[in-house]
Design a protein around this motif. Structure first.
Motif, PDB file in Angstrom:
ATOM      1  N   GLN A 149      -8.400 -21.707  26.105  1.00 23.17           N
ATOM      2  CA  GLN A 149      -9.641 -20.906  26.047  1.00 23.17           C
ATOM      3  C   GLN A 149     -10.831 -21.761  25.607  1.00 23.17           C
ATOM      4  O   GLN A 149     -11.941 -21.590  26.105  1.00 23.17           O
ATOM      5  CB  GLN A 149      -9.466 -19.703  25.109  1.00 23.17           C
ATOM      6  N   LEU A 150     -10.613 -22.691  24.684  1.00 23.92           N
ATOM      7  CA  LEU A 150     -11.725 -23.552  24.251  1.00 23.92           C
ATOM      8  C   LEU A 150     -12.245 -24.379  25.420  1.00 23.92           C
ATOM      9  O   LEU A 150     -13.453 -24.512  25.623  1.00 23.92           O
ATOM     10  CB  LEU A 150     -11.276 -24.495  23.128  1.00 23.92           C
ATOM     11  N   ASN A 151     -11.319 -24.925  26.192  1.00 21.81           N
ATOM     12  CA  ASN A 151     -11.745 -25.736  27.334  1.00 21.81           C
ATOM     13  C   ASN A 151     -12.389 -24.897  28.426  1.00 21.81           C
ATOM     14  O   ASN A 151     -13.208 -25.392  29.194  1.00 21.81           O
ATOM     15  CB  ASN A 151     -10.553 -26.505  27.910  1.00 21.81           C
ATOM     16  N   GLN A 152     -12.010 -23.634  28.502  1.00 23.87           N
ATOM     17  CA  GLN A 152     -12.649 -22.760  29.494  1.00 23.87           C
ATOM     18  C   GLN A 152     -14.077 -22.409  29.077  1.00 23.87           C
ATOM     19  O   GLN A 152     -14.900 -22.069  29.906  1.00 23.87           O
ATOM     20  CB  GLN A 152     -11.877 -21.449  29.626  1.00 23.87           C
ATOM     21  N   THR A 153     -14.330 -22.467  27.766  1.00 21.89           N
ATOM     22  CA  THR A 153     -15.612 -21.992  27.263  1.00 21.89           C
ATOM     23  C   THR A 153     -16.666 -23.081  27.248  1.00 21.89           C
ATOM     24  O   THR A 153     -17.830 -22.860  27.587  1.00 21.89           O
ATOM     25  CB  THR A 153     -15.428 -21.462  25.819  1.00 21.89           C
ATOM     26  N   TYR A 154     -16.276 -24.266  26.830  1.00 21.17           N
ATOM     27  CA  TYR A 154     -17.279 -25.311  26.614  1.00 21.17           C
ATOM     28  C   TYR A 154     -16.705 -26.651  27.037  1.00 21.17           C
ATOM     29  O   TYR A 154     -15.643 -27.044  26.560  1.00 21.17           O
ATOM     30  CB  TYR A 154     -17.668 -25.341  25.127  1.00 21.17           C
ATOM     31  N   THR A 155     -17.408 -27.327  27.919  1.00 19.75           N
ATOM     32  CA  THR A 155     -16.906 -28.622  28.368  1.00 19.75           C
ATOM     33  C   THR A 155     -17.728 -29.766  27.779  1.00 19.75           C
ATOM     34  O   THR A 155     -17.348 -30.924  27.902  1.00 19.75           O
ATOM     35  CB  THR A 155     -16.944 -28.731  29.899  1.00 19.75           C
ATOM     36  N   GLY A 156     -18.862 -29.413  27.188  1.00 22.49           N
ATOM     37  CA  GLY A 156     -19.647 -30.439  26.501  1.00 22.49           C
ATOM     38  C   GLY A 156     -20.537 -31.243  27.421  1.00 22.49           C
ATOM     39  O   GLY A 156     -21.161 -32.221  26.994  1.00 22.49           O
ATOM     40  N   GLU A 157     -20.619 -30.844  28.682  1.00 24.74           N
ATOM     41  CA  GLU A 157     -21.425 -31.655  29.590  1.00 24.74           C
ATOM     42  C   GLU A 157     -22.908 -31.328  29.518  1.00 24.74           C
ATOM     43  O   GLU A 157     -23.740 -32.071  30.018  1.00 24.74           O
ATOM     44  CB  GLU A 157     -20.922 -31.462  31.023  1.00 24.74           C
ATOM     45  N   ASP A 158     -23.252 -30.201  28.924  1.00 21.75           N
ATOM     46  CA  ASP A 158     -24.643 -29.744  28.973  1.00 21.75           C
ATOM     47  C   ASP A 158     -25.115 -29.435  27.550  1.00 21.75           C
ATOM     48  O   ASP A 158     -24.626 -28.508  26.918  1.00 21.75           O
ATOM     49  CB  ASP A 158     -24.675 -28.475  29.843  1.00 21.75           C
TER      50      ASP A 158
END
Ligand code: BGC
Length: 773
Positions: free
Chosen positions: A327-336
């Motif tokens: 779920q964490l990876n689905q929510t925020y990927t840190g690219e923006d």
């Protein structure tokens, strides 16, 4: 706590359909890819209990504040991530009857979230009133590769009839947030179009003017062969659809593949959204569903390579941690760096999808260790960019001279929260923002961040603390009055130990950081001094005076820090004596009763001992833990993970394990009875901390990673990956010892149970040592 979903190491599985549990399941099975996300609503109509939810990252609306009693200083608006156009919809009619699982007899039902490959699958058989049976399978995902896109493969087969089936894929933008304060719809239509097999709706948010084009394209196969599409186009306000009538034969499958795209004016010129979304759809449709799904699996496999935690011998614990990481990876990927992590991510409306202190206190450590350094840096920069607004926010409350109070809840830096006891008083959030800067620098060694951005934030926050305390002539000490600590079951208290502790820590760290920045780059320091009119000598003198003369509530008899003045006046009852029927307190007791009780919503003193453990000896930590833990009801999702880490530190591995299960399975087992309105995304990072910092005992000290591992009796072994200053380590803890794999070309020093080891580049080392438990 319920055990509704099946235990599986890589999947969440629902067998059989329980409509009462549907909203919880919709949350748990949510999908996302950092750019967009959605609850696990059904594609076909559903007239039962449901919370429909589709979200596009960064697109929000400032809803006019609604409070019963207005107080000066309240923000005028609460910015909310918007419930956006529904792109999953496919209406299904079987002859004259609509397929709707609330109205049909559900003969079999299975929903599965495949976390390894990143998709949601649903299979069911159902019978309409007239006795027509169908078998349906739907698979869908939000693509991690084409991150503005999603795709659905929806297959239906008649079980016992031949006749007409009508499939109507649609985009519906006529959506209203459930939490809309004045029942207002937040979207206006800009344009729309519908063709035989594709169409779009472009919407604009009121006030903020974000535009989003949501587009679809579909194809149909019957019995494995493409069907040429003769559809009946339908248009309504903010809605387009294409109705396709098919003659279905018993046992023959009809498959509708729907491709969708969500393009936002945040990333593209508004005038081009419609044509760009058509291009994107052409591209993904030419790849095809199966290729997209294979790419999705590959993208997830890459994520898991860096993020997976393996727990051997305990499938429920394994499922829990994978669910949290997924779920964490689905929510925020840190690219923006314009985006952040809302407490509910893309799984519901609660908390408005905005940024809380959760990000700094819980999420930053997760991203520091599992993603590129720039991800945590982006999270820090997000706050740096909002410093001006934090200063305005403090000004609104009467602070001056560049003092900053970061909002409790925000989207663009403006405060959104509107309950005085939190908006004005839960000021410890400022401390967490400072702590995250310290944590980032400690972890990465990147001191340039202090020079370029961090110090400016630290000084502004310290200025706030220096004005927020006051001198008590009575005590001849500084005090901090009228605050709410992390434990929101106490409001407007004096001298909350956690808040005062983090404030004083922040003043100390600011003074230290000033020294570092001056040494590293005097010229940049001088520029900063001029920019913010910093009177170093005078202001630091004040900071130092507060550091030396701050009052901290303490109980000498018990040898504990007092959560706040007067805490011991409360009736000292314990959680174990609360009947189960009275919990969660927040749902069963009046607010007044909660406030007067001894019960603690979430780690408060213990949150401080977790952050600043090096300042306290183990006996002090133990005494406080033993006192506060039995009084804590953990009705904030952020609580069990901190308790797990402290329990592990104190060597109580069984308690740590119980807390771990509670944090990692909080949503899967609906511990707090509140998963129906969304999953607790930010606390999932806390779950990761419970494993790595709790059982792994990982800490960063003097630029080195150290581990003090423990293994719950239920686990055969535990492994996790850690990225640290460009080096990737795999740590496996078993009863044989600790195996450290260095997956990089650089050697590295680490400490295990206090002993130094040099770990060669590209090596695997079994360090035989007895586990601490
Ligand atoms: C907690 C806060 C938290 C917020 C969002 C509240 O219930 O008490 O600490 O920031 O939820 O997760």
């Amino acid at each position: 706590m319920k055990q509704y979903f099946k235990v599986d190491e890589w999947k969440i599985i629902e067998e059989g359909f329980d409509p009462h549990y549907n909203k919880v399941a919709e949350s748990v099975f949510s999908l996302g890819n950092g750019r967009m996300g959605q609850r696990a609503n059904f594609e076909e109509a559903y007239s039962g209990e449901t919370l429909q939810g589709n979200y596009v990252a960064g697109v929000y609306y400032p809803d006019k504040t609604r409070v019963g009693w207005w107080k000066n200083g309240y923000p005028e608006y609460f910015a909310k991530v918007l419930n956006a156009a529904n792109w999953i919809g496919i209406d299904v009619w079987i002859g004259e009857e609509q397929l709707d699982l609330a109205k049909c007899e559900v003969l079999s039902f299975r929903r599965e979230l495949n976390m390894k490959e990143g998709y949601l699958k649903r299979n069911f058989t159902a019978k309409t009133d007239s006795g027509k049976g169908v078998e349906v399978e739907s698979i869908r995902f939000c693509s991690m590769v084409d991150d503005e896109c999603g795709a659905i493969k929806y297959t239906i087969a008649p079980l016992n009839f031949e006749g007409e089936i009508t499939l109507t894929p649609f985009i519906d933008g006529d959506i209203v947030n459930k939490d809309s304060n004045y029942d207002e719809k937040f979207w206006d239509e800009v344009s729309k179009a519908i063709d035989a097999d594709n169409g779009y709706v472009q919407l604009r948010t009121k006030k903020t003017g974000f535009e989003v084009a949501t587009a679809m394209k579909f194809s149909i196969e019957q019995d494995g062969k493409p069907v040429s599409i003769h559809s009946n186009p339908i248009q309504k306000e903010k809605y387009i659809a294409a109705e396709v009538k098919l003659q279905a034969k018993q046992g023959q499958c009809i498959t509708l593949t729907k491709y969708a795209a969500n393009l936002s004016s945040q990333n593209h010129p508004a005038a081009e959204l419609a044509s760009l979304s058509a291009d994107v759809l052409t591209l993904i449709a030419s790849k095809g569903f199966d290729t997209m799904l294979a790419e999705q699996a590959a993208a997830w496999s890459e994520k898991w390579k860096h993020n997976d935690i393996i727990i051997e011998g305990d499938a429920a614990a394994q499922q829990g941690i994978r669910f949290n990481i997924f779920q964490l990876n689905q929510t925020y990927t840190g690219e923006d760096d314009r985006l952040n992590i809302g407490p509910k991510g893309f799984t519901g409306e609660k908390y408005g999808g905005s940024t809380y202190w959760d990000t700094e206190a819980y999420c930053v450590p997760f991203y520091l260790a599992t993603a590129d350094q720039k991800v945590a840096r982006n999270l820090l920069l997000y706050r740096y960019k909002q410093l001006g607004k934090a200063i305005d926010n403090a000004k609104l409350l009467g602070f001056k001279d560049g003092a900053a109070l970061y909002p409790m809840v925000t989207m663009d830096g403006t405060e959104c929260h509107n309950e005085w006891e939190i908006t004005f008083e839960e000021i410890h959030r400022n401390g967490a923002i400072a702590f995250a800067i310290f944590n980032y620098v400690r972890y990465t060694g990147d001191e340039t961040y202090l020079t370029d951005y961090g110090l400016e934030v630290l000084i502004a926050i310290s200025r706030f603390w220096a004005q927020r305390v006051n001198w008590s002539a009575e005590r001849q000490q500084y005090v901090m009055l009228g605050v709410t600590g992390p434990n929101e079951y106490e409001n407007n208290v004096n001298n909350n130990w956690y808040t005062s502790t983090i404030a004083v820590w922040c003043l100390k760290y600011t003074i230290q950081a000033i020294g570092k920045v001056k040494e590293a780059n005097q010229a940049k320091y001088n520029d900063l001094v001029a920019k913010i009119t910093f009177k170093e000598e005078q202001e630091c003198e004040k900071f130092a005076d507060i550091i030396g003369k701050m009052y901290f509530a303490h109980d000498d008899k018990l040898g504990i820090f007092l959560q706040q003045d007067g805490y011991m006046d409360k009736e000292q009852t314990l959680v174990k004596d609360l009947p189960a029927t009275e919990r969660p307190l927040v749902q069963k007791w009046s607010w007044d009763r909660i406030l007067r009780s001894v019960f603690i919503k979430q780690a408060d003193v213990l949150q401080g001992l977790y952050f600043f453990e090096d300042n306290y000896d183990i006996d002090t930590i133990r005494r406080n833990y033993d006192f506060y833990e039995p009084r804590t009801v953990h009705e904030s999702s952020l609580s069990p993970c901190v308790h797990a880490i402290l329990a592990a530190k104190l060597g109580d591995v069984e308690r740590a394990y119980q807390f771990y299960l509670r944090t990692s399975r909080l949503d899967i087992d609906d511990y707090n009875n509140d998963t129906d309105d969304g999953c607790h995304i930010t606390s999932m990072a806390g779950t990761w901390m419970a494993v790595v910092e709790g059982f792994g005992g990982m800490r960063v000290k003097d630029g080195t990673l150290s581990f003090n591992p423990l293994l719950p009796a239920e686990w055969g072994a535990l492994s996790f990956q850690i990225g640290f200053r460009g080096i990737l380590l795999n740590i496996r803890i078993s009863r044989e010892g600790v195996t450290v794999k260095n997956l990089s070309d650089t050697e590295m020093n680490i400490k295990i149970y206090g002993t130094d080891y040099l770990i060669d580049a590209n090596s695997e080392n079994l360090i035989k040592s007895k586990l601490a438990n």
